[in-house]
Design a protein around this motif. Structure first.
Motif, PDB file in Angstrom:
ATOM      1  N   ILE A 121     -88.378  19.133 -30.459  1.00 45.86           N
ATOM      2  CA  ILE A 121     -88.668  20.052 -29.368  1.00 45.86           C
ATOM      3  C   ILE A 121     -87.562  21.084 -29.194  1.00 45.86           C
ATOM      4  CG2 ILE A 121     -87.596  18.591 -27.608  1.00 45.86           C
ATOM      5  CD1 ILE A 121     -90.817  20.739 -27.274  1.00 45.86           C
ATOM      6  N   TYR A 122     -86.334  20.750 -29.577  1.00 44.71           N
ATOM      7  CA  TYR A 122     -85.232  21.702 -29.456  1.00 44.71           C
ATOM      8  C   TYR A 122     -85.418  22.856 -30.442  1.00 44.71           C
ATOM      9  CZ  TYR A 122     -83.262  17.723 -26.969  1.00 44.71           C
ATOM     10  OH  TYR A 122     -83.080  16.692 -26.095  1.00 44.71           O
ATOM     11  N   PHE A 123     -85.889  22.536 -31.631  1.00 39.02           N
ATOM     12  CA  PHE A 123     -86.207  23.574 -32.611  1.00 39.02           C
ATOM     13  C   PHE A 123     -87.291  24.491 -32.065  1.00 39.02           C
ATOM     14  CE2 PHE A 123     -89.133  25.044 -35.898  1.00 39.02           C
ATOM     15  CZ  PHE A 123     -88.294  25.691 -36.782  1.00 39.02           C
ATOM     16  N   ALA A 124     -88.342  23.898 -31.508  1.00 38.56           N
ATOM     17  CA  ALA A 124     -89.458  24.688 -30.978  1.00 38.56           C
ATOM     18  C   ALA A 124     -89.004  25.584 -29.832  1.00 38.56           C
ATOM     19  CB  ALA A 124     -90.574  23.749 -30.511  1.00 38.56           C
ATOM     20  N   MET A 125     -88.168  25.063 -28.963  1.00 40.12           N
ATOM     21  CA  MET A 125     -87.706  25.846 -27.808  1.00 40.12           C
ATOM     22  C   MET A 125     -86.808  27.006 -28.233  1.00 40.12           C
ATOM     23  SD  MET A 125     -89.100  24.800 -25.029  1.00 40.12           S
ATOM     24  CE  MET A 125     -90.561  24.669 -26.037  1.00 40.12           C
ATOM     25  N   ILE A 126     -86.006  26.788 -29.259  1.00 42.67           N
ATOM     26  CA  ILE A 126     -85.136  27.866 -29.748  1.00 42.67           C
ATOM     27  C   ILE A 126     -85.983  28.990 -30.343  1.00 42.67           C
ATOM     28  CG2 ILE A 126     -83.403  28.488 -31.488  1.00 42.67           C
ATOM     29  CD1 ILE A 126     -82.144  25.735 -31.048  1.00 42.67           C
ATOM     30  N   THR A 127     -87.007  28.619 -31.118  1.00 43.45           N
ATOM     31  CA  THR A 127     -87.873  29.661 -31.686  1.00 43.45           C
ATOM     32  C   THR A 127     -88.600  30.422 -30.586  1.00 43.45           C
ATOM     33  OG1 THR A 127     -89.701  28.068 -31.965  1.00 43.45           O
ATOM     34  CG2 THR A 127     -88.224  28.397 -33.845  1.00 43.45           C
ATOM     35  N   LEU A 128     -89.010  29.732 -29.540  1.00 37.30           N
ATOM     36  CA  LEU A 128     -89.681  30.398 -28.414  1.00 37.30           C
ATOM     37  C   LEU A 128     -88.728  31.345 -27.701  1.00 37.30           C
ATOM     38  CD1 LEU A 128     -92.061  30.780 -26.481  1.00 37.30           C
ATOM     39  CD2 LEU A 128     -91.259  28.758 -25.219  1.00 37.30           C
ATOM     40  N   ALA A 129     -87.504  30.870 -27.454  1.00 36.99           N
ATOM     41  CA  ALA A 129     -86.528  31.699 -26.737  1.00 36.99           C
ATOM     42  C   ALA A 129     -86.176  32.962 -27.527  1.00 36.99           C
ATOM     43  CB  ALA A 129     -85.267  30.882 -26.461  1.00 36.99           C
ATOM     44  N   LEU A 130     -85.941  32.817 -28.819  1.00 46.92           N
ATOM     45  CA  LEU A 130     -85.579  33.977 -29.635  1.00 46.92           C
ATOM     46  C   LEU A 130     -86.770  34.925 -29.807  1.00 46.92           C
ATOM     47  CD1 LEU A 130     -83.367  32.236 -32.355  1.00 46.92           C
ATOM     48  CD2 LEU A 130     -82.618  33.615 -30.410  1.00 46.92           C
ATOM     49  N   SER A 131     -87.971  34.353 -29.863  1.00 40.89           N
ATOM     50  CA  SER A 131     -89.162  35.187 -29.937  1.00 40.89           C
ATOM     51  C   SER A 131     -89.342  36.005 -28.659  1.00 40.89           C
ATOM     52  CB  SER A 131     -90.402  34.309 -30.173  1.00 40.89           C
ATOM     53  OG  SER A 131     -91.582  35.077 -30.163  1.00 40.89           O
ATOM     54  N   GLN A 132     -89.058  35.394 -27.513  1.00 41.07           N
ATOM     55  CA  GLN A 132     -89.154  36.115 -26.248  1.00 41.07           C
ATOM     56  C   GLN A 132     -88.094  37.208 -26.147  1.00 41.07           C
ATOM     57  OE1 GLN A 132     -92.320  35.478 -25.350  1.00 41.07           O
ATOM     58  NE2 GLN A 132     -91.580  35.668 -23.271  1.00 41.07           N
ATOM     59  N   MET A 133     -86.932  36.943 -26.705  1.00 42.92           N
ATOM     60  CA  MET A 133     -85.903  37.982 -26.754  1.00 42.92           C
ATOM     61  C   MET A 133     -86.405  39.184 -27.542  1.00 42.92           C
ATOM     62  SD  MET A 133     -82.430  35.762 -27.326  1.00 42.92           S
ATOM     63  CE  MET A 133     -81.472  37.237 -27.673  1.00 42.92           C
ATOM     64  N   PHE A 134     -87.075  38.928 -28.659  1.00 40.42           N
ATOM     65  CA  PHE A 134     -87.623  40.025 -29.457  1.00 40.42           C
ATOM     66  C   PHE A 134     -88.738  40.733 -28.701  1.00 40.42           C
ATOM     67  CE2 PHE A 134     -90.518  41.735 -32.736  1.00 40.42           C
ATOM     68  CZ  PHE A 134     -89.636  42.596 -33.372  1.00 40.42           C
ATOM     69  N   TYR A 135     -89.521  39.978 -27.927  1.00 40.92           N
ATOM     70  CA  TYR A 135     -90.584  40.584 -27.119  1.00 40.92           C
ATOM     71  C   TYR A 135     -89.999  41.591 -26.124  1.00 40.92           C
ATOM     72  CZ  TYR A 135     -94.078  40.981 -23.410  1.00 40.92           C
ATOM     73  OH  TYR A 135     -94.952  41.469 -22.475  1.00 40.92           O
ATOM     74  N   PHE A 136     -88.933  41.199 -25.431  1.00 37.98           N
ATOM     75  CA  PHE A 136     -88.319  42.105 -24.456  1.00 37.98           C
ATOM     76  C   PHE A 136     -87.631  43.287 -25.146  1.00 37.98           C
ATOM     77  CE2 PHE A 136     -88.493  38.170 -21.818  1.00 37.98           C
ATOM     78  CZ  PHE A 136     -89.345  38.672 -20.840  1.00 37.98           C
ATOM     79  N   PHE A 137     -87.179  43.062 -26.367  1.00 39.00           N
ATOM     80  CA  PHE A 137     -86.645  44.177 -27.148  1.00 39.00           C
ATOM     81  C   PHE A 137     -87.754  45.191 -27.421  1.00 39.00           C
ATOM     82  CE2 PHE A 137     -86.436  45.964 -31.468  1.00 39.00           C
ATOM     83  CZ  PHE A 137     -85.314  46.773 -31.339  1.00 39.00           C
ATOM     84  N   CYS A 138     -88.943  44.681 -27.770  1.00 45.21           N
ATOM     85  CA  CYS A 138     -90.076  45.573 -28.034  1.00 45.21           C
ATOM     86  C   CYS A 138     -90.524  46.314 -26.779  1.00 45.21           C
ATOM     87  CB  CYS A 138     -91.243  44.771 -28.612  1.00 45.21           C
ATOM     88  SG  CYS A 138     -90.957  44.135 -30.285  1.00 45.21           S
ATOM     89  N   VAL A 139     -90.342  45.699 -25.607  1.00 41.78           N
ATOM     90  CA  VAL A 139     -90.687  46.365 -24.349  1.00 41.78           C
ATOM     91  C   VAL A 139     -89.781  47.566 -24.115  1.00 41.78           C
ATOM     92  CG1 VAL A 139     -90.793  46.115 -21.836  1.00 41.78           C
ATOM     93  CG2 VAL A 139     -91.641  44.275 -23.306  1.00 41.78           C
ATOM     94  N   GLN A 140     -88.504  47.429 -24.472  1.00 39.38           N
ATOM     95  CA  GLN A 140     -87.507  48.457 -24.171  1.00 39.38           C
ATOM     96  C   GLN A 140     -87.300  49.463 -25.297  1.00 39.38           C
ATOM     97  OE1 GLN A 140     -86.096  48.750 -21.198  1.00 39.38           O
ATOM     98  NE2 GLN A 140     -87.126  46.910 -20.420  1.00 39.38           N
ATOM     99  N   ALA A 141     -87.541  49.052 -26.536  1.00 43.24           N
ATOM    100  CA  ALA A 141     -87.234  49.921 -27.679  1.00 43.24           C
ATOM    101  C   ALA A 141     -88.110  51.169 -27.680  1.00 43.24           C
ATOM    102  CB  ALA A 141     -87.417  49.146 -28.986  1.00 43.24           C
ATOM    103  N   ARG A 142     -87.536  52.290 -28.096  1.00 46.38           N
ATOM    104  CA  ARG A 142     -88.266  53.557 -28.099  1.00 46.38           C
ATOM    105  C   ARG A 142     -89.342  53.591 -29.186  1.00 46.38           C
ATOM    106  NH1 ARG A 142     -83.888  58.503 -27.253  1.00 46.38           N
ATOM    107  NH2 ARG A 142     -83.240  57.919 -25.132  1.00 46.38           N
TER     108      ARG A 142
END
Length: 328
Positions: A121-142
């Motif tokens: 579950i720790y592996f799964a949670m890390i992938t989710l967290a980093l994926s969400q970081m990329f999602y917020f990057f896509c929200v802000q990126a030009r």
């Protein structure tokens, strides 16, 4: 030097299931050639994109035993990279797809580098967290267009010869990429590398004791899975001519998990069947008042309670039991 036979874990399916799978794949390839003349091509192209996405995810979960909650980052990231490259940079579709796949592989390398250091579950949670970081990057990126996404992506001309604006030409282009991706998965699974991945899935401690660098194999599988998911996302951006935040949202990761589990993990045909079923269900309920999310949730619950191996997995298990009974 470790013995390959010792590293080989129990196969996910028997000889009867393998034979049935080859027949289904052969029938499916023939059907792909005729489908655009009987079914709306865009619908089948969408189905192929998500089927390839599910096969990429299955390479990680079904054959390596790693459950990722962040595969939307690779699917949606490649869609953004390809859409931007084709629309803004004006590159050809084949170059745009290569850029999307390379971008997804790079994302997979970065996310996998951190995630494989943990298990379960720790592996799964890390992938989710980093994926969400990329999602917020896509929200802000030009370059992503924020909440509007990238619209009006031109399909272009493949190799300067085939005009992808024609639906049938685009269909066979998608079908060719789908079959190449499927062959790539099959080749990995049936290679010595694939045997080691199975041994890691079945007994990681034993694989380590045999001298294999488990971390490196996990990372390699993660990057390959990310690249294939990127191929699916890149093609999807060209088919629908846009890339949006929906492609990188965590719900997309949930959908591909549902598709894979519904069809059957550890099989070649299972994820394809699961993806086709979910896409068809979404298309069917799109014009109805019944919420799609409730329908998919109910199906997932039924699958978990009744079809523990997935629909295709249960069929394979039944075929194996029948063969064993006939042999005895």
């Amino acid at each position: 030097m470790p013995d390959m036979a010792d590293a080989t874990a129990q196969p996910p399916q028997g000889r009867t299931a393998n034979h049935a799978e080859m027949i289904l794949i052969g029938f499916g390839i023939v059907a792909l050639l005729a489908l655009p003349f009987f079914v709306y091509p865009i619908f089948v192209m969408k189905m192929m994109c998500f089927a390839l996405f599910a096969c990429a995810f299955n390479l990680l979960l079904g054959y390596t035993g790693l459950l990722s909650f962040g595969h939307a980052a690779f699917f949606g990231g490649a869609a953004y990279f390809t859409a931007h490259a084709v629309k803004v940079w004006g590159v050809s579709p084949e170059i745009g797809i290569l850029i999307g796949v390379a971008g997804a592989a790079l994302l997979g390398l970065v996310i996998g580098f951190f995630a494989i250091r943990r298990q379960g579950i720790y592996f799964a949670m890390i992938t989710l967290a980093l994926s969400q970081m990329f999602y917020f990057f896509c929200v802000q990126a030009r370059f992503t267009g924020g909440e509007d996404g990238i619209q009006g992506v031109p399909r272009g001309t493949f190799l300067g010869i085939f005009d992808l604006r024609d639906e049938h030409t685009m269909y066979y282009f998608v079908a060719a990429n789908f079959l190449v991706g499927l062959f790539f998965v099959w080749r990995i699974v049936n290679s010595p590398f694939g045997l080691i991945l199975r041994s890691i899935r079945e007994n990681e401690s034993r694989a380590i004791s045999l001298g294999y660098s488990v971390q490196n194999y996990k990372l390699a599988a993660f990057v390959m899975s990310a690249a294939l998911a990127g191929l699916a996302g890149a093609i999807k951006a060209l088919v629908f001519q846009f890339a949006t935040l929906t492609d990188v949202a965590w719900q997309m990761s949930g959908e591909v998990i549902l598709m894979t589990l519904l069809g059957g993990i550890g099989t070649m045909v299972g994820p394809i069947f699961g993806a086709g079923f979910v896409v068809a269900l979404q298309n069917l309920l799109a014009t109805s008042d019944f919420p799609v999310t409730i329908a998919t949730g109910l199906i997932f619950m039924i699958c978990v309670l009744i079809f523990r191996r997935g629909i295709v997995g249960e069929i394979y298990a039944w075929l194996e039991r029948r063969r064993s009974t006939g042999t005895n």
